[in-house]
Design a protein around this motif. Sequence first.
Motif, short mmCIF file in Angstrom:
data_model
loop_
_atom_site.label_atom_id
_atom_site.label_comp_id
_atom_site.label_asym_id
_atom_site.label_seq_id
_atom_site.Cartn_x
_atom_site.Cartn_y
_atom_site.Cartn_z
N ILE A 155 0.86 -1.20 0.10
CA ILE A 155 -0.02 -0.15 -0.03
C ILE A 155 0.91 1.27 0.13
CG2 ILE A 155 -2.04 1.44 1.23
CD1 ILE A 155 -2.56 -1.53 -0.07
N MET A 156 1.99 1.08 0.76
CA MET A 156 2.89 2.30 0.50
C MET A 156 3.30 2.62 -0.99
SD MET A 156 6.82 2.68 2.36
CE MET A 156 7.33 1.35 1.19
N ASN A 157 3.66 1.43 -1.62
CA ASN A 157 3.94 1.56 -3.12
C ASN A 157 2.71 2.34 -3.84
OD1 ASN A 157 6.44 0.40 -2.78
ND2 ASN A 157 5.59 -1.71 -3.40
N ARG A 158 1.57 1.68 -3.55
CA ARG A 158 0.52 2.43 -4.09
C ARG A 158 0.38 3.82 -3.78
NH1 ARG A 158 -5.08 3.38 -2.69
NH2 ARG A 158 -6.60 3.19 -4.39
N GLU A 159 0.43 4.42 -2.94
CA GLU A 159 0.24 5.88 -2.35
C GLU A 159 1.30 6.55 -2.96
OE1 GLU A 159 -2.86 6.47 -0.80
OE2 GLU A 159 -2.67 4.80 -1.67
N ALA A 160 2.48 6.33 -2.90
CA ALA A 160 3.73 6.90 -3.86
C ALA A 160 3.25 7.06 -4.73
CB ALA A 160 5.13 6.13 -3.38
N ALA A 161 2.89 5.91 -5.54
CA ALA A 161 2.40 6.04 -6.99
C ALA A 161 1.45 7.09 -7.48
CB ALA A 161 2.25 4.58 -7.70
N ARG A 162 0.54 7.25 -6.39
CA ARG A 162 -0.54 8.17 -6.63
C ARG A 162 -0.22 9.56 -6.32
NH1 ARG A 162 -6.13 6.90 -4.39
NH2 ARG A 162 -5.25 6.78 -2.13
N GLY A 163 0.91 9.70 -5.80
CA GLY A 163 1.29 11.01 -5.43
C GLY A 163 1.06 11.91 -4.40
N VAL A 164 0.83 11.17 -3.29
CA VAL A 164 0.22 11.59 -2.03
C VAL A 164 1.13 12.37 -1.42
CG1 VAL A 164 -1.82 10.18 -1.77
CG2 VAL A 164 0.29 9.87 -0.58
N ASP A 165 1.07 13.47 -0.49
CA ASP A 165 2.20 14.43 0.05
C ASP A 165 2.55 13.62 1.41
OD1 ASP A 165 2.22 16.69 -1.63
OD2 ASP A 165 0.14 16.56 -1.29
N TRP A 166 1.78 13.32 2.10
CA TRP A 166 2.25 12.43 3.32
C TRP A 166 1.58 11.05 3.44
CZ3 TRP A 166 -0.84 17.21 4.09
CH2 TRP A 166 0.11 18.26 4.47
N LEU A 167 2.33 10.11 4.05
CA LEU A 167 1.76 8.87 4.25
C LEU A 167 1.84 8.35 5.78
CD1 LEU A 167 3.19 8.71 1.21
CD2 LEU A 167 3.26 6.29 1.60
N PHE A 168 0.68 8.45 6.31
CA PHE A 168 0.33 8.24 7.72
C PHE A 168 0.53 6.48 8.05
CE2 PHE A 168 -0.98 12.47 7.11
CZ PHE A 168 -0.82 12.95 8.20
N SER A 169 0.95 6.16 9.08
CA SER A 169 1.01 4.79 9.43
C SER A 169 0.94 4.45 10.80
CB SER A 169 2.33 3.80 8.61
OG SER A 169 2.25 2.69 8.97
N ASP A 170 0.49 3.60 11.29
CA ASP A 170 0.44 2.82 12.73
C ASP A 170 1.73 1.84 12.66
OD1 ASP A 170 -1.61 3.86 14.23
OD2 ASP A 170 -3.00 2.91 12.97
N GLN A 171 2.12 1.41 11.49
CA GLN A 171 3.24 0.52 11.33
C GLN A 171 4.41 1.01 10.71
OE1 GLN A 171 1.88 -3.50 10.90
NE2 GLN A 171 -0.08 -3.08 11.72
N PRO A 172 4.89 2.00 11.18
CA PRO A 172 5.98 2.72 10.07
C PRO A 172 7.13 1.91 9.76
CG PRO A 172 5.85 3.71 12.34
CD PRO A 172 4.74 2.97 12.13
N LEU A 173 7.50 0.94 11.04
CA LEU A 173 9.04 0.23 10.77
C LEU A 173 8.49 -0.84 9.94
CD1 LEU A 173 10.30 0.16 14.51
CD2 LEU A 173 10.63 1.83 12.72
N ARG A 174 7.28 -1.46 9.88
CA ARG A 174 7.01 -2.50 8.93
C ARG A 174 7.37 -2.07 7.52
NH1 ARG A 174 1.24 -5.54 7.87
NH2 ARG A 174 1.91 -7.16 6.71
N LEU A 175 6.99 -0.86 7.15
CA LEU A 175 6.96 -0.24 5.79
C LEU A 175 8.54 -0.03 5.42
CD1 LEU A 175 4.11 2.63 5.72
CD2 LEU A 175 3.83 0.26 5.39
N LEU A 176 9.26 0.18 6.35
CA LEU A 176 10.49 0.22 6.04
C LEU A 176 11.23 -1.08 6.14
CD1 LEU A 176 11.36 3.61 8.26
CD2 LEU A 176 10.70 3.58 5.70
N GLY A 177 10.72 -2.09 6.49
CA GLY A 177 11.35 -3.38 6.52
C GLY A 177 12.15 -3.60 7.65
N ILE A 178 11.78 -2.87 8.81
CA ILE A 178 12.57 -2.91 10.16
C ILE A 178 11.61 -3.75 11.05
CG2 ILE A 178 13.58 -1.52 12.15
CD1 ILE A 178 13.75 0.70 10.10
N LYS A 179 12.39 -4.66 11.92
CA LYS A 179 11.72 -5.33 12.78
C LYS A 179 10.91 -4.36 13.85
CE LYS A 179 14.21 -9.64 12.60
NZ LYS A 179 14.95 -10.71 13.40
N GLU A 180 9.64 -4.70 14.16
CA GLU A 180 8.88 -3.88 15.02
C GLU A 180 9.58 -3.79 16.51
OE1 GLU A 180 6.01 -1.85 14.79
OE2 GLU A 180 6.13 -2.33 12.40
N ASN A 181 10.32 -4.63 17.07
CA ASN A 181 11.01 -4.66 18.21
C ASN A 181 12.13 -3.85 18.17
OD1 ASN A 181 12.26 -6.68 17.29
ND2 ASN A 181 12.03 -8.19 18.67
#
Length: 263
Positions: free
Chosen positions: A236-262
């Motif tokens: 979904i991060m990929n989709r929103e970047a392709a749609r040109g949104v200005d900000w992406l809000f997330s409850d799981q930002p580390l997951r989006l960056l490929g970082i372990k939540e802990n």
Amino acid sequence: MPDWTDHLNNLANQLWRLSPACRIPADPASLKLVAHRGAYIAGSNSPAPENTLAAFDRCLQHAIWGIELDVRLTQDGEPVVHHDPACGRLFQRPDIEIANTSFDNLRRQLPQIPHLQEVIARYGKQLHLMIELKESWRQRRPLQPQLTKLLAGFEPAVDYHLLSLEPDHLQGFRQLPPAALIDVALTNTQDIIRQNHALGHGAVAGSFALLTNSLIRQLHKAGKQVGTGQINHPDIMNREAARGVDWLFSDQPLRLLGIKENA
């Protein structure tokens, strides 16, 4: 978000992965990713509950662009960072209501809840501050002067934004440029957009599932910025970047960056 909205958002994060735009890789370093209530760890006895310095520190550690935080006033008019009116859900203290306790008592009882001044001093100009107003300046008169004083050394729309689910909550801050004011929709997207145009605020944020491509184009054409959330899957991060949104809000930002939540 309310529980039912959270469930719908989780479902949308799975269903919208069928979009072709999900397969266009985004560059996370170029995204304005906002950690919703910080990079918190959910659950009882969490070492980094939402809206705490520990959750915001994790954003600094992992170079996340911005943090979303919620502001309420104590009984004596001090702005503190906490989402709910009371402290039962996070700290098992439903007897403590933010609006009915003094800051000194809150600090003694629940030192994890930061004063807004602490957050600004610790993270200002390092993390972009998305400050959500949970109360109205009309009912809580100290809100406008307190925030104006604390943010005096920062540039609106560059270092911080104010946002609210109630567009009128932002009307007490019309001394700020319109670009610094974000109206937030849950399922009432069309109504929030209508109010945004009427009030002249500079941006809209809402569900990635409800802010359609057409609405995003219309808002951008009108000179508005757009944020979408809650984006909790890399596709979904990929989709929103392709749609040109200005900000992406997330409850799981580390997951989006490929970082372990802990981490």
